[in-house]
Design a protein around this motif. Structure first.
Motif, mmCIF file in Angstrom:
data_model
loop_
_atom_site.group_PDB
_atom_site.id
_atom_site.type_symbol
_atom_site.label_atom_id
_atom_site.label_comp_id
_atom_site.label_asym_id
_atom_site.label_seq_id
_atom_site.Cartn_x
_atom_site.Cartn_y
_atom_site.Cartn_z
ATOM 1 N N GLY A 263 33.373 -48.188 -35.386
ATOM 2 C CA GLY A 263 32.999 -49.592 -35.349
ATOM 3 C C GLY A 263 32.222 -49.903 -34.087
ATOM 4 O O GLY A 263 31.510 -49.055 -33.534
ATOM 5 N N VAL A 264 32.439 -51.113 -33.594
ATOM 6 C CA VAL A 264 31.575 -51.628 -32.535
ATOM 7 C C VAL A 264 31.704 -50.835 -31.219
ATOM 8 O O VAL A 264 30.698 -50.560 -30.559
ATOM 9 C CB VAL A 264 31.816 -53.155 -32.375
ATOM 10 N N HIS A 265 32.921 -50.396 -30.887
ATOM 11 C CA HIS A 265 33.077 -49.657 -29.617
ATOM 12 C C HIS A 265 32.380 -48.308 -29.688
ATOM 13 O O HIS A 265 31.734 -47.871 -28.741
ATOM 14 C CB HIS A 265 34.563 -49.471 -29.277
ATOM 15 N N TYR A 266 32.529 -47.664 -30.838
ATOM 16 C CA TYR A 266 31.878 -46.360 -31.054
ATOM 17 C C TYR A 266 30.357 -46.535 -30.955
ATOM 18 O O TYR A 266 29.656 -45.732 -30.336
ATOM 19 C CB TYR A 266 32.276 -45.818 -32.428
ATOM 20 N N PHE A 267 29.853 -47.635 -31.561
ATOM 21 C CA PHE A 267 28.402 -47.870 -31.524
ATOM 22 C C PHE A 267 27.908 -48.016 -30.080
ATOM 23 O O PHE A 267 26.884 -47.443 -29.705
ATOM 24 C CB PHE A 267 28.033 -49.111 -32.349
ATOM 25 N N TYR A 268 28.637 -48.789 -29.265
ATOM 26 C CA TYR A 268 28.170 -48.970 -27.881
ATOM 27 C C TYR A 268 28.189 -47.656 -27.103
ATOM 28 O O TYR A 268 27.354 -47.423 -26.237
ATOM 29 C CB TYR A 268 28.959 -50.080 -27.175
ATOM 30 N N GLN A 269 29.135 -46.792 -27.440
ATOM 31 C CA GLN A 269 29.165 -45.471 -26.812
ATOM 32 C C GLN A 269 27.916 -44.663 -27.224
ATOM 33 O O GLN A 269 27.262 -44.034 -26.393
ATOM 34 C CB GLN A 269 30.453 -44.728 -27.232
ATOM 35 N N CYS A 270 27.585 -44.740 -28.519
ATOM 36 C CA CYS A 270 26.381 -44.043 -29.012
ATOM 37 C C CYS A 270 25.141 -44.569 -28.297
ATOM 38 O O CYS A 270 24.267 -43.801 -27.881
ATOM 39 C CB CYS A 270 26.190 -44.257 -30.518
ATOM 40 N N LEU A 271 25.089 -45.897 -28.168
ATOM 41 C CA LEU A 271 23.924 -46.528 -27.541
ATOM 42 C C LEU A 271 23.775 -46.069 -26.095
ATOM 43 O O LEU A 271 22.671 -45.758 -25.623
ATOM 44 C CB LEU A 271 24.098 -48.047 -27.606
ATOM 45 N N GLN A 272 24.920 -46.005 -25.404
ATOM 46 C CA GLN A 272 24.911 -45.544 -24.009
ATOM 47 C C GLN A 272 24.373 -44.104 -23.940
ATOM 48 O O GLN A 272 23.551 -43.781 -23.089
ATOM 49 C CB GLN A 272 26.346 -45.581 -23.483
ATOM 50 N N ASP A 273 24.832 -43.263 -24.854
ATOM 51 C CA ASP A 273 24.358 -41.868 -24.898
ATOM 52 C C ASP A 273 22.852 -41.830 -25.148
ATOM 53 O O ASP A 273 22.130 -41.048 -24.524
ATOM 54 C CB ASP A 273 25.073 -41.081 -26.012
#
Ligand SMILES: Nc1ncnc2c1ncn2[C@@H]1O[C@H](COP(=O)(O)OP(=O)(O)OP(=O)(O)O)[C@@H](O)[C@H]1O
Ligand SMILES: CC(=O)N[C@H]1[C@@H]2OC[C@@H](O2)[C@@H](O)[C@@H]1O[C@H](C)C(=O)O
Length: 387
Positions: A263-273
């Motif tokens: 969900g949203v937390h996973y997405f922000y981690q992806c975005l950071q990567d």
């Protein structure tokens, strides 16, 4: 003896992890298992009112709410589900039964990694309200009976796939790509084939991609239509490889997941990567799309006894042409098509499945497949709400 009158005209209601709207199917059902037949009379997706959708996504993202708010949103969801059931019937003789999945807002699977004796899965939109507003007997809460016997309560569609989409000679995978992706592996119909079926949640479907599109358009768009935006970029493979090393992808089935993980937390981690490697927006979208495709194919190679001869897609992700193309490439030349070619609507298959599960409940036929959910036994699914 009193004659049992079987319900044949059934409405299936489903809103999945994309939270895009209520997939609604009006179907005529006959038969029981191998003779099961379903005719789709009408199918429609009724979008959620925007404020309700935002609230649901926020709750799925971990927003804390009061009991009063929980009760209110439960019945708001039931009300829009009831309206969907009423609309779909216009011009048809009334249905005799509704199967309503409801809206998942929380899913905590069973499993040693969670240190819980039983899973927990919460679907809002209570059946009693839908029955009351429509005047039609409604079956809801399909997941709890499977969870009570040690299962994940998901995926539940594999048993329906088995009777509607299996083949006498061909090995098939039915791949749903909704917010979350899930597969049903169907060996050819022969001795003991039911016990050889497999099913599990493959990981993210469209959930991360939808979040990315919404992020990059400031909420103006909610998905990458036909995959055109991602197709204008290129996947950054080192990141896909890094993301694929995550535990979930290597857990053996049965397994299930949800927006709690992807969900949203996973997405922000992806975005950071992605930012770390300075990827352009199209490259971010292509890389996230590649994670969906690669996690699906990787799980087939890791867990299936043999690769399928054909993959049949369903769910909204089947309309993402770029994702479909990436799947075809990663599957080496295994044909990828949609369940539509088998005469089963890919857009409404899940809604149809919950109509069938309600029908099975009415007949006392089990709806789960223990090999797919991890349950100790087959059980009849759903709770019936009369008037
Ligand atoms: N034309 C299209 N092009 C690309 N993607 C699409 C298209 N139409 C729908 N989608 C994607 O499909 C999603 C909706 O799919 P679907 O209705 O199968 O999900 P769901 O039922 O909510 O999910 P789940 O199967 O996880 O329960 C949308 O959020 C979008 O990402
Ligand atoms: C808890 C929950 O709602 N799970 C959904 C979700 O959406 C896809 C995947 O994750 C699947 O496991 C399931 O839905 C389908 C309809 C199923 O139970 O087969």
């Amino acid at each position: 003896m009193k004659e049992i009158i079987l319900p044949t005209r059934v409405i299936g209601l489903m809103s999945g992890t994309s939270v895009d709207g209520i997939d609604t199917a009006l179907v005529e059902i006959s038969g029981r298992d191998l003779d099961l037949k379903v005719e789709l009379l009408a199918g429609e997706t009724y979008p959620y009112p925007p404020q309700l959708r935002t609230k649901i996504l926020s709750i799925c993202g971990g927003e804390q709410i009061s009991m009063l708010e929980l009760a209110t949103i439960d019945d708001e969801i039931a009300t829009v589900f009831a309206q969907a059931a009423q609309h779909i019937q216009v011009g048809y003789p009334p249905a005799t039964l509704i199967g309503s999945h409801g809206q998942t807002v929380y899913h905590r699977p069973t499993g040693e990694e969670n240190h819980v004796p039983l899973g927990y899965s919460l679907q809002l939109g209570r059946g009693a309200v839908i029955a009351r507003l429509t005047g039609i007997t409604t079956v809801s809460n399909f997941r709890v009976a499977d969870i009570a016997v040690g299962g994940h309560g998901a995926p539940l569609v594999p048993r329906v796939d088995a009777f509607l989409l299996s083949h006498f000679q061909e090995v098939r995978c039915i791949q749903n790509i909704g917010g979350i992706g899930n597969v049903t592996y169907l060996p050819p119909r022969s001795d003991g084939w039911l016990g050889k079926i497999m099913g599990w949640d493959t990981g993210p479907g469209n959930s991360l991609l939808d979040l990315a599109v919404s992020h990059f358009t400031n909420g103006q768009k909610s998905y990458d239509q036909n995959g055109a935006w991602a197709a204008s970029g290129s996947p950054y493979y080192p990141l896909v490889k890094q993301w694929l090393s995550q535990d979930y992808f290597h857990l053996p089935p049965p397994k299930s997941t949800g927006r709690e993980l992807f969900g949203v937390h996973y997405f922000y981690q992806c975005l950071q990567d992605c930012n770390h490697y300075d990827l352009s927006i199209p490259d971010v979208l292509a890389t996230i799309t590649e994670l969906t495709a690669a996690s699906i194919v990787h799980s087939y190679r890791e867990f299936l006894p043999q690769m399928p001869q054909q993959v049949l897609l369903c769910g909204g992700g089947g309309r993402n042409l770029y994702l479909k193309k990436r799947l075809e490439v990663l599957l080496d030349s295994i044909p990828v098509t949609t369940t539509d070619v088998m005469g089963l609507s890919s857009a409404f298959k899940e809604a149809i499945a919950f109509a069938v599960l309600a029908y099975w409940k009415h007949l006392g036929i089990p709806g789960n497949l223990p090999v797919a959910t991890g349950a100790q036994q087959e059980v009849v699914l759903g709770e019936t709400h009369g008037l």
